[in-house]
Write an enzyme that holds these catalytic residues in place. Sequence first.
Site, PDB file in Angstrom:
ATOM      1  CD  GLU A 198       2.676 -10.526   3.220  1.00  0.00           C
ATOM      2  OE1 GLU A 198       2.277 -10.608   2.790  1.00  0.00           O
ATOM      3  OE2 GLU A 198       3.127  -9.350   4.462  1.00  0.00           O
ATOM      4  NE  ARG A 210       1.954  -7.414   5.361  1.00  0.00           N
ATOM      5  CZ  ARG A 210       1.266  -6.355   5.337  1.00  0.00           C
ATOM      6  NH1 ARG A 210       1.088  -6.151   6.801  1.00  0.00           N
ATOM      7  NH2 ARG A 210       1.680  -5.427   4.189  1.00  0.00           N
ATOM      8  CB  SER A 254       5.464  -7.609   0.881  1.00  0.00           C
ATOM      9  OG  SER A 254       4.923  -6.853   1.018  1.00  0.00           O
TER      10      SER A 254
HETATM   11  N1  EPU Z   1      12.846   0.004  -0.144  1.00  0.00           N
HETATM   12  C1  EPU Z   1      13.788  -0.284  -0.788  1.00  0.00           C
HETATM   13  N2  EPU Z   1      13.755  -0.747  -1.954  1.00  0.00           N
HETATM   14  C2  EPU Z   1      12.953  -1.299  -2.651  1.00  0.00           C
HETATM   15  C3  EPU Z   1      11.619  -1.324  -1.692  1.00  0.00           C
HETATM   16  C4  EPU Z   1      11.652  -0.200  -0.595  1.00  0.00           C
HETATM   17  O1  EPU Z   1      15.136   0.962  -0.441  1.00  0.00           O
HETATM   18  O2  EPU Z   1      12.907  -2.711  -3.404  1.00  0.00           O
HETATM   19  C5  EPU Z   1      12.887   0.704   0.563  1.00  0.00           C
HETATM   20  C6  EPU Z   1      11.599   2.153   0.559  1.00  0.00           C
HETATM   21  O3  EPU Z   1      12.382   3.795  -0.414  1.00  0.00           O
HETATM   22  C7  EPU Z   1      11.612   2.461   2.188  1.00  0.00           C
HETATM   23  C8  EPU Z   1      11.048   1.425   2.616  1.00  0.00           C
HETATM   24  O4  EPU Z   1      12.048   0.359   1.867  1.00  0.00           O
HETATM   25  O5  EPU Z   1      12.331   3.305   2.513  1.00  0.00           O
HETATM   26  C9  EPU Z   1       9.809   0.641   2.307  1.00  0.00           C
HETATM   27  O6  EPU Z   1       9.379   0.309   1.697  1.00  0.00           O
HETATM   28  P1  EPU Z   1       7.694   0.704   1.293  1.00  0.00           P
HETATM   29  O7  EPU Z   1       6.909   2.075   1.788  1.00  0.00           O
HETATM   30  O8  EPU Z   1       7.763   0.458  -0.835  1.00  0.00           O
HETATM   31  O9  EPU Z   1       7.035  -0.420   2.096  1.00  0.00           O
HETATM   32  P2  EPU Z   1       7.445  -1.934   2.298  1.00  0.00           P
HETATM   33  O10 EPU Z   1       7.514  -1.826   3.902  1.00  0.00           O
HETATM   34  O11 EPU Z   1       8.330  -2.324   1.107  1.00  0.00           O
HETATM   35  C10 EPU Z   1       4.901  -2.694   3.199  1.00  0.00           C
HETATM   36  C11 EPU Z   1       4.101  -4.153   3.072  1.00  0.00           C
HETATM   37  C12 EPU Z   1       3.494  -3.164   2.441  1.00  0.00           C
HETATM   38  C13 EPU Z   1       2.990  -1.800   2.024  1.00  0.00           C
HETATM   39  C14 EPU Z   1       3.281  -0.830   1.917  1.00  0.00           C
HETATM   40  C15 EPU Z   1       3.550   0.411   2.843  1.00  0.00           C
HETATM   41  C16 EPU Z   1       5.477  -5.668   4.932  1.00  0.00           C
HETATM   42  C17 EPU Z   1       5.899  -6.643   4.085  1.00  0.00           C
HETATM   43  N3  EPU Z   1       4.819  -4.789   3.555  1.00  0.00           N
HETATM   44  O12 EPU Z   1       5.901  -2.663   2.118  1.00  0.00           O
HETATM   45  O13 EPU Z   1       2.174  -5.066   2.294  1.00  0.00           O
HETATM   46  O14 EPU Z   1       1.988  -1.737   0.996  1.00  0.00           O
HETATM   47  O15 EPU Z   1       4.109  -1.345   2.961  1.00  0.00           O
HETATM   48  O16 EPU Z   1       2.705  -0.140   3.325  1.00  0.00           O
HETATM   49  O17 EPU Z   1       4.190  -5.105   5.546  1.00  0.00           O
HETATM   50  C18 EPU Z   1       1.879  -6.931   1.125  1.00  0.00           C
HETATM   51  O18 EPU Z   1       1.576  -7.563   2.114  1.00  0.00           O
HETATM   52  O19 EPU Z   1       1.644  -7.591  -0.352  1.00  0.00           O
HETATM   53  C19 EPU Z   1       2.386  -5.232   1.144  1.00  0.00           C
HETATM   54  C20 EPU Z   1       2.028  -4.986  -0.298  1.00  0.00           C
END
Ligand code: EPU
Length: 331
Positions: free
Chosen positions: A327, A161, A232
């Site tokens: 972000e 990012r 995010s």
């Molecule tokens: N999780 C929780 N609770 C929540 C949300 C997430 O426990 O409310 C846990 C999930 O269970 C999982 C981990 O956190 O174990 C990661 O969650 P997820 O796979 O949904 O992805 P993320 O890390 O929250 C990132 C990106 C997203 C992207 C997804 C999928 C960032 C800041 N965000 O989210 O990007 O779609 O991975 O690759 O890196 C964006 O940048 O706007 C965005 C949506």
Amino acid sequence: MTPQQNISLTSTLALPATARYYGRYQSTSELLSWLGWAQQQGVAVRPLGGGSNVLLAPEVDALVLQSDMCQVQVVHETECHRWVLVDGGCDWHSWVVDSAHYGHGLENLALIPGTVGAAPIQNIGAYGVELAEWVAWVEGVQLSTRQWQRWSAQDCRFAYRDSIFKRELRGDVIITRVCFRLSRRFEPNLSYQPLAEWSAGAQVTPHSLREAVCAIRRSKLPDPAELANAGSFFKNPVVAQPQAQLLQQRWPQMPTYPAQGGVKLAAGWLIEQAGWKGRRLGKVGMHRQQALVLVNYGGASLGDIEALVRQVQTDVWQRFKVALEPEPQRF
Ligand code: EPU
């Protein structure tokens, strides 16, 4: 050229905002005319993409420019790759769909809101893929020098990012075109667990992968057209190995990912543990399905958002001693 004045700006977070001056351009010569006008008048220039990753100030005292340029051209090809130059004004998702005619690699980045020109700024990424892997170079005009430039993928200093356009060149570049180096062979990236589960045993095509990514996104992330949000809201924090180990001893179920310079934590998990998943503070809140997504239930101001951001940051800090960094870019 005369810009429009006091124009309302739209962003996916639906914050009220007005641009003092506003113009659109359909060609690089029109863009240059706007830059000339701004220089003559002593007005700052601010490029705006799709408004999906910005925190708009109520009054933007600048000439806000948006691109109507949306051409796609193949500039080079080899047996394995095709280089495709895409105008910055193209809608990102439309380009991802269109890219299947030229090559592969962008399927996992389907349905991300925004424009092609904005994508390199924060090196958009999702489901195991980052834009950086597929960019050959970025073209644009540097506002301070008025020079046209080309930044190779290496010059862009892409990281999670992050890029040079958020650092040394912050606010100083209008990205006009991005050249993608697409693969002519389809090698799906199924490293993201839910995609691996979805594909188990089945034959994956570029189309089915893109559709699966869209389905996962729709199941987790609110549609900004229905509930205002900017995806995010915080970056997933990267902490040093010893701190990650301490945290994992205390919270063994905490998700962690290997990262450059340390261990990446899941901000959504931290926010959920801090009690903010689905919780509201006035007109804003953290989403009930994805705690990392800040939502505007309607009529929120920048101040409302800032109050929630501070509260979430404080609560996560108090519980985990981990700092969360927003972000979206301030505009
Ligand atoms: N999780 C929780 N609770 C929540 C949300 C997430 O426990 O409310 C846990 C999930 O269970 C999982 C981990 O956190 O174990 C990661 O969650 P997820 O796979 O949904 O992805 P993320 O890390 O929250 C990132 C990106 C997203 C992207 C997804 C999928 C960032 C800041 N965000 O989210 O990007 O779609 O991975 O690759 O890196 C964006 O940048 O706007 C965005 C949506």
